[in-house]
Motif scaffolding. Structure first.
Motif, PDB file in Angstrom:
ATOM      1  N   SER A  12     -10.685 -12.351   1.003  1.00 18.20           N
ATOM      2  CA  SER A  12     -10.157 -11.580  -0.124  1.00 18.20           C
ATOM      3  C   SER A  12     -10.602 -10.125  -0.054  1.00 18.20           C
ATOM      4  N   GLY A  13     -11.879  -9.914   0.311  1.00 14.83           N
ATOM      5  CA  GLY A  13     -12.375  -8.546   0.430  1.00 14.83           C
ATOM      6  C   GLY A  13     -11.626  -7.755   1.476  1.00 14.83           C
ATOM      7  N   LEU A  14     -11.377  -8.368   2.627  1.00 16.24           N
ATOM      8  CA  LEU A  14     -10.630  -7.697   3.685  1.00 16.24           C
ATOM      9  C   LEU A  14      -9.188  -7.428   3.257  1.00 16.24           C
ATOM     10  N   PHE A  15      -8.612  -8.370   2.489  1.00 16.60           N
ATOM     11  CA  PHE A  15      -7.251  -8.187   1.999  1.00 16.60           C
ATOM     12  C   PHE A  15      -7.187  -6.985   1.049  1.00 16.60           C
ATOM     13  N   TYR A  16      -8.156  -6.872   0.149  1.00 16.86           N
ATOM     14  CA  TYR A  16      -8.187  -5.719  -0.756  1.00 16.86           C
ATOM     15  C   TYR A  16      -8.281  -4.409   0.027  1.00 16.86           C
ATOM     16  N   LEU A  17      -9.115  -4.393   1.068  1.00 18.00           N
ATOM     17  CA  LEU A  17      -9.248  -3.190   1.874  1.00 18.00           C
ATOM     18  C   LEU A  17      -7.953  -2.841   2.606  1.00 18.00           C
ATOM     19  N   ALA A  18      -7.149  -3.864   2.893  1.00 13.91           N
ATOM     20  CA  ALA A  18      -5.904  -3.638   3.641  1.00 13.91           C
ATOM     21  C   ALA A  18      -4.762  -3.168   2.750  1.00 13.91           C
ATOM     22  N   VAL A  19      -4.914  -3.265   1.427  1.00  8.88           N
ATOM     23  CA  VAL A  19      -3.815  -2.948   0.514  1.00  8.88           C
ATOM     24  C   VAL A  19      -3.242  -1.544   0.742  1.00  8.88           C
ATOM     25  N   PRO A  20      -4.061  -0.488   0.874  1.00  6.33           N
ATOM     26  CA  PRO A  20      -3.461   0.835   1.116  1.00  6.33           C
ATOM     27  C   PRO A  20      -2.594   0.880   2.367  1.00  6.33           C
ATOM     28  N   PHE A  21      -2.998   0.168   3.396  1.00  6.61           N
ATOM     29  CA  PHE A  21      -2.217   0.156   4.635  1.00  6.61           C
ATOM     30  C   PHE A  21      -0.925  -0.649   4.454  1.00  6.61           C
ATOM     31  N   ILE A  22      -0.999  -1.718   3.647  1.00  6.08           N
ATOM     32  CA  ILE A  22       0.200  -2.511   3.366  1.00  6.08           C
ATOM     33  C   ILE A  22       1.211  -1.685   2.599  1.00  6.08           C
ATOM     34  N   LEU A  23       0.737  -0.928   1.615  1.00  2.83           N
ATOM     35  CA  LEU A  23       1.644  -0.083   0.834  1.00  2.83           C
ATOM     36  C   LEU A  23       2.219   1.039   1.685  1.00  2.83           C
ATOM     37  N   ALA A  24       1.415   1.557   2.594  1.00  2.12           N
ATOM     38  CA  ALA A  24       1.920   2.588   3.499  1.00  2.12           C
ATOM     39  C   ALA A  24       3.030   2.025   4.384  1.00  2.12           C
ATOM     40  N   ARG A  25       2.854   0.766   4.816  1.00  2.00           N
ATOM     41  CA  ARG A  25       3.889   0.134   5.645  1.00  2.00           C
ATOM     42  C   ARG A  25       5.171  -0.080   4.844  1.00  2.00           C
ATOM     43  N   LEU A  26       5.022  -0.497   3.570  1.00  2.00           N
ATOM     44  CA  LEU A  26       6.204  -0.645   2.722  1.00  2.00           C
ATOM     45  C   LEU A  26       6.931   0.687   2.584  1.00  2.00           C
ATOM     46  N   SER A  27       6.166   1.760   2.388  1.00  2.00           N
ATOM     47  CA  SER A  27       6.769   3.085   2.258  1.00  2.00           C
ATOM     48  C   SER A  27       7.496   3.481   3.540  1.00  2.00           C
ATOM     49  N   TRP A  28       6.883   3.182   4.683  1.00  2.63           N
ATOM     50  CA  TRP A  28       7.508   3.504   5.969  1.00  2.63           C
ATOM     51  C   TRP A  28       8.810   2.719   6.143  1.00  2.63           C
ATOM     52  N   ARG A  29       8.785   1.432   5.812  1.00  2.00           N
ATOM     53  CA  ARG A  29       9.996   0.621   5.966  1.00  2.00           C
ATOM     54  C   ARG A  29      11.082   1.056   4.989  1.00  2.00           C
ATOM     55  N   SER A  30      10.664   1.608   3.845  1.00  2.00           N
ATOM     56  CA  SER A  30      11.643   2.006   2.838  1.00  2.00           C
ATOM     57  C   SER A  30      12.458   3.212   3.262  1.00  2.00           C
ATOM     58  N   ILE A  31      12.022   3.920   4.313  1.00  2.00           N
ATOM     59  CA  ILE A  31      12.812   5.051   4.810  1.00  2.00           C
ATOM     60  C   ILE A  31      14.184   4.569   5.267  1.00  2.00           C
ATOM     61  N   LYS A  32      14.193   3.421   5.955  1.00  2.00           N
ATOM     62  CA  LYS A  32      15.458   2.846   6.420  1.00  2.00           C
ATOM     63  C   LYS A  32      16.025   1.810   5.455  1.00  2.00           C
ATOM     64  N   ALA A  33      15.135   1.139   4.696  1.00  2.00           N
ATOM     65  CA  ALA A  33      15.566   0.106   3.750  1.00  2.00           C
ATOM     66  C   ALA A  33      14.958   0.420   2.387  1.00  2.00           C
TER      67      ALA A  33
END
Length: 427
Positions: free
Chosen positions: A6-27
């Motif tokens: 869970s701790g590692l997942f929380y730390l990964a959240v900013p990177f997950i949101l960044a990936r969503l933002s990157w994918r949203s450029i095309k979708a």
């Protein structure tokens, strides 16, 4: 171990949101409804319903017949369907509409999971195929929500991955009351990674239980005549990046002998539609797009840039290549063309459909190729031999018919799980 996860997942959240933002450029859909991904919902709270999770389009398509059957058996229970991807979300809304409630499943973070379960309070949780989430499963166990993994599959590669975290995986699966596996090999792997043997059974693959609407064959024939006239049709369904060019090269080779051959190409992800059209143009092919609502005409390639029509377009074709198999994605559902009596061709990367592809080949209803060159050769050989093509298609359809029945078995097992849970609650 779960706390570390869970701790590692929380730390990964900013990177997950960044990936969503990157994918949203095309979708652009990827930048919407972020609150739902953290268990914050604007829809009304619910209570006591059936919850089915299907991560994306393929799992959702498999789940639709089961959802309808469960709704028929439990007409007073509301049904909640969750997905993870925007394409899965769009498909759920298109097929089921207002008959179900639909939201995104939150990320597997303790807070989001608790908010999700508190908001919807399901009395049955059904997870499709391979989704295993430690916090979500543990929370279901703590709330005594009967939890099932249905149409469950587990590749050797995935089993090795889960095997590296035996304590976390075993703890996670201890909350699962039913694992309805596609094959005995899948069942054995689930037990190997820590599932309780008494919870695991083999019910078959519900993707065999394809529900074709009445008159679908006649509709497909009319659609083919309208869009393609008398031309031969090759379809490449659910293609991924790295597959479109080999498909176009194979198509070009076949066109040298069959000048009237048309290609339908259906990229798996909508954000790739424009790129695939550009690639077709760069190879010298004229393109018509399904979204334009016009027949192929004098064009060479018909770009299927809509969602939910792939099964119908398999049925209008003479040959089908099923994508995700020339690149290491694991393959997609070759039962869809097979059920329409269309020979299915696929590449060597089939770990998501290992048993299905092997059995389809043994039944004589499919052909495996290693690369684009072999794909072109296979297309030419089958187009030159209509009787052989018809025989392979007939064997493919028969293979699907013989595999039916898993849907009822899964539904019956879920009923048993509910009954056992109620009896334990009354003790």
């Amino acid at each position: 171990m779960r706390l570390l996860y869970s701790g590692l997942f929380y730390l990964a959240v900013p990177f997950i949101l960044a990936r969503l933002s990157w994918r949203s450029i095309k979708a652009p859909a990827y930048r919407r409804r972020w609150a739902e991904r953290f268990g914050l919902y604007s829809v009304p709270e619910d209570s006591g319903g059936i919850w089915v999770h299907a991560v994306s389009v393929g799992e959702a398509e498999a789940a639709f017949p089961l959802i309808r059957l469960l709704a028929e058996r439990h007409p007073t229970s509301p049904v909640l369907v969750t997905t993870t991807t925007p394409t899965g979300s769009a498909r759920v809304r298109a097929v089921l509409g207002s008959s179900v409630q639909h939201v995104y499943l939150p990320y597997d973070l303790p807070g989001g999971v608790e908010r999700f379960l508190t908001h919807f309070r399901p009395h049955l949780a059904v997870v499709m195929e391979t989704e295993i989430w430690p916090n979500l499963f543990r929370a279901c166990g703590a709330r005594r929500i009967p939890l099932a993994i249905v149409n469950a599959r587990l590749s050797e590669r995935s089993a090795r991955g889960y095997g590296r975290l035996p304590g976390l995986t075993r703890d996670c699966l201890s909350s699962v009351g039913l694992i309805a596996a596609q094959t005995q090999a899948d069942a054995d792997r689930f037990i190997q990674i820590g599932a309780k043997p008494e919870t695991v059974c083999v019910t078959g693959n519900i993707k065999f239980d394809l529900n074709q609407p009445e008159g679908w064959a006649e509709d497909a024939a009319q659609l083919r005549l309208h869009l393609f006239g008398g031309r031969l049709v090759l379809i490449a369904g659910s293609t991924h990046e790295g597959e479109d060019l080999p498909v176009l090269v194979a198509f070009a080779a076949a066109r040298q002998q069959f000048r009237d051959l048309a290609l339908v190409i259906a990229p798996r992800h909508p954000e790739r539609f424009n790129a695939v059209e550009a690639l077709c143009g760069a190879q010298g092919f004229r393109v018509a797009r399904r979204s334009q609502g016009v027949p192929l005409g004098d064009a060479d390639v018909f770009l299927l840039d809509t969602l939910g029509e792939l099964k119908q377009f398999y049925a209008v074709s003479d040959l089908a290549f099923v994508g995700g198999s020339l690149v290491p994605v694991g393959g997609h559902n070759m039962l869809e063309p097979a059920s329409a009596g269309v020979p299915a061709l696929f590449g060597p990367h089939l770990f998501n459909f290992l048993e299905v592809s092997r059995s389809l080949l043994e039944a004589g209803g499919g052909i495996k190729v290693q690369d684009g060159r072999e794909l072109g050769q296979a297309v030419i050989e089958l187009l030159a031999a209509p009787h052989r093509r018809a025989q392979i298609g007939s064997q493919a359809r028969q293979f699907v018919e013989q595999g039916r029945g898993a849907l009822q078995r899964v539904a019956d097992r879920l009923e048993s799980l509910l009954t056992e849970t109620r009896l334990r609650s009354n003790d």
